[in-house]
Write a protein that holds these residues in place. Structure first.
Motif, short mmCIF file in Angstrom:
data_model
loop_
_atom_site.label_atom_id
_atom_site.label_comp_id
_atom_site.label_asym_id
_atom_site.label_seq_id
_atom_site.Cartn_x
_atom_site.Cartn_y
_atom_site.Cartn_z
N GLN A 1 34.40 -11.53 9.32
CA GLN A 1 35.78 -11.64 9.34
C GLN A 1 36.51 -11.69 8.05
O GLN A 1 37.50 -11.08 7.91
N LYS B 1 29.43 -18.60 14.13
CA LYS B 1 30.85 -18.13 14.38
C LYS B 1 30.71 -16.35 14.61
O LYS B 1 29.81 -15.95 14.21
N LYS B 2 31.90 -15.95 15.40
CA LYS B 2 31.72 -14.48 15.59
C LYS B 2 31.83 -13.79 14.43
O LYS B 2 32.50 -13.85 13.61
N ARG C 1 23.05 -9.01 16.66
CA ARG C 1 24.42 -9.49 16.49
C ARG C 1 24.34 -10.85 16.98
O ARG C 1 25.00 -11.88 16.24
N GLU C 2 23.85 -11.08 18.24
CA GLU C 2 23.97 -12.14 19.11
C GLU C 2 23.07 -13.42 18.23
O GLU C 2 23.88 -14.40 18.17
N TYR D 1 33.14 -9.64 13.10
CA TYR D 1 34.25 -8.85 13.36
C TYR D 1 33.90 -7.59 14.34
O TYR D 1 34.52 -7.36 15.34
N GLU E 1 25.16 -14.31 14.95
CA GLU E 1 26.43 -15.00 15.25
C GLU E 1 26.07 -16.38 15.32
O GLU E 1 26.61 -17.62 15.13
N LYS E 2 25.02 -16.71 16.16
CA LYS E 2 24.36 -18.17 16.48
C LYS E 2 23.83 -18.68 15.17
O LYS E 2 24.22 -20.07 14.98
#
Length: 208
Positions: free
Chosen positions: A165, A136-137, A127-128, A139, A131-132
């Motif tokens: 998201q 962005k993050k 997940r990290e 959800y 997101e990188k």
């Protein structure tokens, strides 16, 4: 559908878990291994239907804006091989269960929590990285647990989905489906690439 980059990252998680399963399955009967492989194929083929059910069961919706069960619950799908030795499965039960049930099933299979925490830690790293790459993050992460009991043995697959998201924003535009279990079963048994619901929505239900 996952992007090629996400699929590559996702494979890192499945590779470590599947390697451990392979080591454990070397001591079990061939019949069980055949069914286990068939279960893996079933999960791959029904990936879109599983994602649909998990999203409907665990994510917020227009009429349920405060519902977010990602961190506390999992989607459980119980199957039965039918006919026996066919490598085909019927859906016996679909339900939402506390996340603890996922951990308990890993403990029941291996006798400890090592595999469970290996999965969680690998997913956290994956997940990290996702997101990188996205900048962005995400959800959150949806977990599906697919199980089939064969005699005194349990075959299990855990299939996680990363949720963007944007996907939640789209889902918040519509009310939660009250027929999601029935629709999931219909998608699974459709036997075709696409399935249209009575309200006109079209979903892909087969694997690539």
């Amino acid at each position: 559908m996952q992007s090629p980059a996400c699929q590559k990252e996702h494979w890192k998680v499945h590779k470590s878990i599947c390697k451990r399963y392979q080591e454990e399955r070397e001591s079990v009967p061939d019949e069980f291994n055949k069914v286990y492989q068939a279960l893996r194929d079933w999960v791959r083929q029904k990936d879109p239907a599983l994602g649909f059910a998990a999203n409907e069961a665990l994510l917020p919706a227009k009429d349920l804006p405060d519902r977010n069960l990602l961190d506390t619950h999992v989607l459980v799908v119980n199957l039965a091989e039918s006919p026996k030795d066919s490598g085909k499965f019927d859906v016996l039960q679909v339900r939402v269960a506390p996340h603890k049930e996922l951990k308990d099933n890993f403990r029941m299979l291996s006798g400890n929590d090592e595999q469970y925490f290996e999965l969680i830690n690998n997913l956290a790293r994956m997940r990290e990285g996702t997101e990188k790459r996205m900048g962005k993050k995400l959800y959150g992460t949806v977990y599906t647990m697919i199980r089939c009991v064969l005699g005194d043995r349990l075959a299990m697959q855990v299939h996680p989905y990363f949720i963007k998201q944007e996907a939640v924003d789209e889902k918040m535009k519509e009310n939660a489906r009250k027929d999601w279990v029935e629709q999931f079963k219909a998608y699974v048994s459709a036997g075709q690439r696409f399935f249209q619901t009575p309200d006109g929505a079209v979903f892909m239900v087969g694997g690539l």
